[in-house]
Design an enzyme around this catalytic site. Structure first.
Site, PDB file in Angstrom:
ATOM      1  N   ARG A 165       0.804  -1.223   0.000  1.00  0.00           N
ATOM      2  CA  ARG A 165       0.000   0.000   0.000  1.00  0.00           C
ATOM      3  C   ARG A 165       0.836   1.271   0.000  1.00  0.00           C
ATOM      4  O   ARG A 165       0.383   2.322  -0.446  1.00  0.00           O
ATOM      5  CB  ARG A 165      -0.927   0.008   1.225  1.00  0.00           C
ATOM      6  CG  ARG A 165      -2.181  -0.760   0.956  1.00  0.00           C
ATOM      7  CD  ARG A 165      -2.951  -1.080   2.224  1.00  0.00           C
ATOM      8  NE  ARG A 165      -3.923  -2.109   1.905  1.00  0.00           N
ATOM      9  CZ  ARG A 165      -5.212  -1.889   1.819  1.00  0.00           C
ATOM     10  NH1 ARG A 165      -5.710  -0.703   2.073  1.00  0.00           N
ATOM     11  NH2 ARG A 165      -6.038  -2.855   1.489  1.00  0.00           N
ATOM     12  N   ARG A 222     -11.572   4.704   3.457  1.00  0.00           N
ATOM     13  CA  ARG A 222     -10.263   4.391   3.986  1.00  0.00           C
ATOM     14  C   ARG A 222      -9.589   3.377   3.089  1.00  0.00           C
ATOM     15  O   ARG A 222     -10.265   2.609   2.433  1.00  0.00           O
ATOM     16  CB  ARG A 222     -10.419   3.828   5.403  1.00  0.00           C
ATOM     17  CG  ARG A 222     -11.003   4.866   6.321  1.00  0.00           C
ATOM     18  CD  ARG A 222     -11.277   4.298   7.632  1.00  0.00           C
ATOM     19  NE  ARG A 222     -10.019   4.250   8.397  1.00  0.00           N
ATOM     20  CZ  ARG A 222      -9.951   3.852   9.643  1.00  0.00           C
ATOM     21  NH1 ARG A 222     -11.028   3.474  10.269  1.00  0.00           N
ATOM     22  NH2 ARG A 222      -8.817   3.857  10.274  1.00  0.00           N
ATOM     23  N   ARG A 260       8.805  -9.064   4.156  1.00  0.00           N
ATOM     24  CA  ARG A 260       8.421  -7.722   3.704  1.00  0.00           C
ATOM     25  C   ARG A 260       9.050  -6.658   4.605  1.00  0.00           C
ATOM     26  O   ARG A 260       9.419  -5.586   4.152  1.00  0.00           O
ATOM     27  CB  ARG A 260       6.891  -7.548   3.785  1.00  0.00           C
ATOM     28  CG  ARG A 260       6.123  -8.071   2.600  1.00  0.00           C
ATOM     29  CD  ARG A 260       4.671  -7.698   2.756  1.00  0.00           C
ATOM     30  NE  ARG A 260       4.528  -6.251   2.869  1.00  0.00           N
ATOM     31  CZ  ARG A 260       3.486  -5.621   3.390  1.00  0.00           C
ATOM     32  NH1 ARG A 260       2.461  -6.302   3.861  1.00  0.00           N
ATOM     33  NH2 ARG A 260       3.453  -4.321   3.444  1.00  0.00           N
TER      34      ARG A 260
HETATM   35  C1  UD1 Z   1       2.757   4.162   8.433  1.00  0.00           C
HETATM   36  C2  UD1 Z   1       3.764   3.042   8.568  1.00  0.00           C
HETATM   37  C3  UD1 Z   1       3.210   1.929   9.443  1.00  0.00           C
HETATM   38  C4  UD1 Z   1       2.749   2.485  10.779  1.00  0.00           C
HETATM   39  C5  UD1 Z   1       1.801   3.660  10.581  1.00  0.00           C
HETATM   40  C6  UD1 Z   1       1.416   4.334  11.889  1.00  0.00           C
HETATM   41  C7  UD1 Z   1       4.948   3.147   6.473  1.00  0.00           C
HETATM   42  C8  UD1 Z   1       5.253   2.506   5.166  1.00  0.00           C
HETATM   43  N1  UD1 Z   1       4.071   2.521   7.254  1.00  0.00           N
HETATM   44  O1  UD1 Z   1       1.622   3.609   7.759  1.00  0.00           O
HETATM   45  O2  UD1 Z   1       4.228   0.951   9.638  1.00  0.00           O
HETATM   46  O3  UD1 Z   1       2.084   1.474  11.499  1.00  0.00           O
HETATM   47  O4  UD1 Z   1       2.408   4.638   9.734  1.00  0.00           O
HETATM   48  O5  UD1 Z   1       2.534   4.761  12.574  1.00  0.00           O
HETATM   49  O6  UD1 Z   1       5.523   4.159   6.808  1.00  0.00           O
HETATM   50  N2  UD1 Z   1      -6.045   6.355   7.694  1.00  0.00           N
HETATM   51  C9  UD1 Z   1      -7.247   6.684   7.120  1.00  0.00           C
HETATM   52  N3  UD1 Z   1      -7.229   7.346   5.935  1.00  0.00           N
HETATM   53  C10 UD1 Z   1      -6.090   7.684   5.277  1.00  0.00           C
HETATM   54  C11 UD1 Z   1      -4.853   7.349   5.876  1.00  0.00           C
HETATM   55  C12 UD1 Z   1      -4.846   6.671   7.093  1.00  0.00           C
HETATM   56  O7  UD1 Z   1      -8.287   6.427   7.671  1.00  0.00           O
HETATM   57  O8  UD1 Z   1      -6.137   8.288   4.204  1.00  0.00           O
HETATM   58  C13 UD1 Z   1      -6.014   5.653   8.995  1.00  0.00           C
HETATM   59  C14 UD1 Z   1      -5.393   4.260   8.900  1.00  0.00           C
HETATM   60  O9  UD1 Z   1      -6.328   3.314   8.473  1.00  0.00           O
HETATM   61  C15 UD1 Z   1      -4.911   4.062  10.315  1.00  0.00           C
HETATM   62  C16 UD1 Z   1      -4.483   5.484  10.749  1.00  0.00           C
HETATM   63  O10 UD1 Z   1      -5.155   6.369   9.873  1.00  0.00           O
HETATM   64  O11 UD1 Z   1      -5.965   3.636  11.126  1.00  0.00           O
HETATM   65  C17 UD1 Z   1      -2.988   5.727  10.691  1.00  0.00           C
HETATM   66  O12 UD1 Z   1      -2.514   5.474   9.386  1.00  0.00           O
HETATM   67  P1  UD1 Z   1      -1.219   6.169   8.786  1.00  0.00           P
HETATM   68  O13 UD1 Z   1      -0.561   6.993   9.835  1.00  0.00           O
HETATM   69  O14 UD1 Z   1      -1.588   6.829   7.507  1.00  0.00           O
HETATM   70  O15 UD1 Z   1      -0.295   4.915   8.479  1.00  0.00           O
HETATM   71  P2  UD1 Z   1       0.513   4.588   7.172  1.00  0.00           P
HETATM   72  O16 UD1 Z   1       1.152   5.808   6.619  1.00  0.00           O
HETATM   73  O17 UD1 Z   1      -0.323   3.764   6.263  1.00  0.00           O
END
Ligand code: UD1
Length: 447
Positions: free
Chosen positions: A97, A126, A403
């Site tokens: 992702r 999401r 991974r």
């Molecule tokens: C990144 C990290 C992951 C870590 C996470 C939180 C990378 C590649 N991965 O993931 O290892 O666990 O940060 O520290 O760097 N959300 C939404 N909508 C969005 C984006 C996020 O609802 O558009 C939600 C997600 O489902 C989750 C929360 O926000 O519940 C946090 O996600 P996010 O901080 O964006 O994590 P990642 O960037 O995907």
């Protein structure tokens, strides 16, 4: 890695010794994507050869970048002057992702990006709604046809972006798009994870103008162009966490001279609360953990940085299974991130789940079992539990392990554990290719 591959973990004596850390996967993925903002050859060092990184490299190649990965030396050279495409296909997106992180740089470079949607995810839902909503605020329009998300912007324009949640990925994507957007873009309630700082540092080296203001505002002043960089990736705090926990669960003692203690404060606090001795080096560089023989239960909630990292929640839970007393672990960052509980229960752990909380009653012993890794960090939790469990543990679903980690099984073995990746003959050859060769062609053959 096919399903028949597995990791065999034997009950191990104390995990002890000193170990080097590899670069942070979560930092390098976004930094590789950020190279799309430049035209020329950049050089990154301390790059882990984990499968997600190989996927990101493949993504760059499909866009036209020329890549040389010297896996054994952990050196990655990428020439982005040959990038002519803006299409990220479903094959890559579905595997990782984090591919969505190419969208911001592609929009900044070409004013367009065609990115396959992650499985079953529609616009506005999401997990990428924060990315899309805020790109719209910067003048991007989206057309979702078939499996693709087609993003177009005649001209990106700056804006005041307010994130309802400090999403790491959304913060990174907006920062990258804003670096080449004329004017001032502000991100309020931005994520400030160490990996976001690392990205900002790299972008500054490229010539970007970025400031951070209290409490969590990132201000980006667009510049006309950015130039290639040479940069060393920060040590992986999640690999550091895994190694410290391996010492904790086996009653050992581990030193990590490169670990950045001030990026792991709450985690280290909880280890101390359990009774483990933590020694931090000058200026916060270097961590030693000397395990207590009588670990006590502790409770915590995961939270955005600087809170307890969600990525260390499951590994920490494995250790709490053997602590005296009752621990309560609350997962607040991700929904449904307690799937490892069922697997730990198979090993004799006493855990009850109530909504997003796990209530762990410490037991005296865990027992080896056949378990399945459900995500990267769950795989780490199960390997840790296996080190302390009586007998042998067999973990399948090891594509999650590969991974996220490069050579952590070997590091644990060097420190006195018994963690063995067992693959079929064909896979063994590929693993050999990955770990024993340093040329880009051979490493790339894995993908
Ligand atoms: C990144 C990290 C992951 C870590 C996470 C939180 C990378 C590649 N991965 O993931 O290892 O666990 O940060 O520290 O760097 N959300 C939404 N909508 C969005 C984006 C996020 O609802 O558009 C939600 C997600 O489902 C989750 C929360 O926000 O519940 C946090 O996600 P996010 O901080 O964006 O994590 P990642 O960037 O995907």
């Amino acid at each position: 890695m096919p399903d028949r591959a597995y990791i065999a973990i034997e009950h191990s004596q104390e995990i002890s010794g000193s170990m080097e850390l590899i670069g942070a996967k979560n930092a390098v993925l976004v930094i590789i994507a950020s190279l799309l903002l430049t035209r020329g050859k950049s050089r990154l060092t301390n790059v882990p050869a984990s499968d997600d990184v190989l996927q990101m490299i493949k993504l760059m190649q499909t866009l036209g970048a020329e890549v040389f990965f010297y896996a054994q030396e952990h050196v990655l050279e990428i020439d982005t002057s040959t990038v002519t495409k803006w299409h990220v296909g479903a094959d890559i997106m579905k595997k990782m992702r984090a591919s969505i992180l190419a969208m911001g740089p592609l929009l900044a470079r070409f004013g367009k990006a065609d990115v396959a949607l992650p499985g079953g995810c529609a616009i506005g839902e999401r997990p990428i709604d924060y990315h899309l909503k805020n790109f719209k605020k910067m003048g991007v329009s989206f057309d979702e046809s078939a499996d693709y998300l087609s993003a177009r912007a005649e001209l990106l324009h700056p804006n005041r972006i307010v994130l309802e949640y400090p999403s790491v990925g959304a913060t990174e994507n907006i920062i990258m798009a804003a670096t080449l957007t004329p004017g001032i873009t502000t991100i309020i309630n931005a994520a400030l994870e160490p990996e976001v700082y690392n990205l900002i540092e790299v972008l500054r080296h490229m010539g970007a103008r970025i400031n951070i203001e209290a409490p969590a505002t990132i201000i980006i002043e667009g510049v006309a162009s950015l130039h290639p960089v040479e940069y060393a990736i920060i040590p992986d705090r999640l690999e550091a966490g895994a190694l410290l926990l391996a010492a904790a669960i086996t009653g050992g003692s581990v030193s990590l001279p490169q670990a950045q203690a001030y990026s792991m404060d709450v985690f280290l606090l909880k280890l101390e609360e359990m009774g483990h001795e933590i020694i931090i080096g000058p200026q916060g560089i270097g961590i030693t953990l000397k395990a207590t023989k009588y670990p006590k239960a502790v409770s915590f909630k995961t939270a955005p940085y600087p809170g307890f990292p969600t990525d260390l929640q499951s590994p920490m839970m494995a250790v709490l299974c053997l602590a005296e007393g009752t621990s309560i672990v609350e997962e607040t960052v991700f929904e449904n991130r307690l799937l490892h509980v069922r697997e730990l229960q198979k090993m004799g752990a006493q855990i009850k789940v109530e909504h997003n909380k796990a209530i762990i009653h410490g037991v005296e012993k865990l027992y080896g079992a056949s378990v399945i890794a459900t995500d990267i960090r769950a795989s780490c939790a199960l390997v840790l539990a296996g080190l302390a469990a009586q007998g042998s543990t067999i973990m399948t679903g090891i594509h999650h392990w590969t991974r996220g980690y490069e050579g952590l099984d070997q590091k644990l073995t060097l420190l006195g554990g018994s963690v063995k990746v067992c693959a079929s003959h064909d896979d063994a050859e590929l693993l050999y290719t990955k770990s024993e060769t340093g040329t880009s062609d051979q490493v790339m053959s894995r993908n």
